[in-house]
Design an enzyme around this catalytic site. Sequence first.
Site, PDB file in Angstrom:
ATOM      1  N   MET A   1     -32.933  52.320  10.671  1.00 27.45           N
ATOM      2  CA  MET A   1     -31.584  52.862  10.511  1.00 27.45           C
ATOM      3  C   MET A   1     -30.528  51.935  11.099  1.00 27.45           C
ATOM      4  O   MET A   1     -30.718  51.369  12.176  1.00 27.45           O
ATOM      5  CB  MET A   1     -31.484  54.236  11.167  1.00 27.45           C
ATOM      6  CG  MET A   1     -30.225  55.007  10.773  1.00 27.45           C
ATOM      7  SD  MET A   1     -30.168  55.365   9.011  1.00 27.45           S
ATOM      8  CE  MET A   1     -31.441  56.615   8.876  1.00 27.45           C
TER       9      MET A   1
ATOM     10  N   ASP B   1     -24.955  53.847  17.142  1.00 29.76           N
ATOM     11  CA  ASP B   1     -26.065  54.697  17.577  1.00 29.76           C
ATOM     12  C   ASP B   1     -27.418  54.103  17.211  1.00 29.76           C
ATOM     13  O   ASP B   1     -28.447  54.738  17.446  1.00 29.76           O
ATOM     14  CB  ASP B   1     -25.934  56.089  16.931  1.00 29.76           C
ATOM     15  CG  ASP B   1     -26.000  56.029  15.415  1.00 29.76           C
ATOM     16  OD1 ASP B   1     -26.996  56.497  14.840  1.00 29.76           O
ATOM     17  OD2 ASP B   1     -25.051  55.523  14.797  1.00 29.76           O
TER      18      ASP B   1
END
Length: 269
Positions: free
Chosen positions: A48, A186
């Site tokens: 991700m 993140d």
Amino acid sequence: MSKIEAVVLDWAGTVVDYGSVAPTTIFVEAFKQAFNFEVSLDEARVPMGMGKWDHIKALGQLSSVDARWKKQFGQSMTDTVVDDIYQTFMPLQKAKVADHAQPIAGALRTIEWLKAHDIKVGSCSGYPREVMEILVPVAADYGYQPDAWVASDDLPAGSRPGPWMALQNVIELGVTDVANCIKFDDSAPGITEGLTAGMWTVGLALTGNAVGLTESEWQTLSISEQAALKQKAYDTLYQAGAHYVVDSLADAIPVIQKITAARVRHLRP
């Protein structure tokens, strides 16, 4: 000039989409629809932060996924297969991204503080432009309007973990020194992006990919379960090289002030 001139914010899991849910679930669905192949949410989260085509390729190269793919199809995934999954992924993502455009609690308050202190707000994402063109106006309806945004397929050099999207923000915002920029993200590839661009980097532990839970899922956990996941997320982002890690963008102002003080002393990342 030794002051913070700009921040560069990731989108999903940083400003919008608590838990970075929208892209993760769509990866699972795209593999299923395109090739009737199962990947887990945990596997889908590993790459991700990368551009979505690169994410699919990296996902297929995970040892667990590659072993199952070879068992089912007799060979490793090829770039043609990645193309097919990506073409399945795109309409699914476009259909869902607006559902996850609401800013995470406290994010807009921090962004308003930044603008009040004459700090420009840039942004970049692992989403390609055709997805961002859906997400950006819906987020604006919720009150989030960065001064610049860059998509993962905008630049010929590529996207994360390389520095190019972050540096394009520097150009578009007219920043005089990359050491006066802070990258918030993140995910590990997003932290690497900021580091290779020469910026300060701040990881966001609870609201994005490092924990990978929606806000309601997080709130159902026991205190001990939350503590364990929080520690793992902090460790992951610090190991990626983040200069600081905080729970969410809502908690970022003290860190911005610390970095501002460092720049006053002419310290660099």
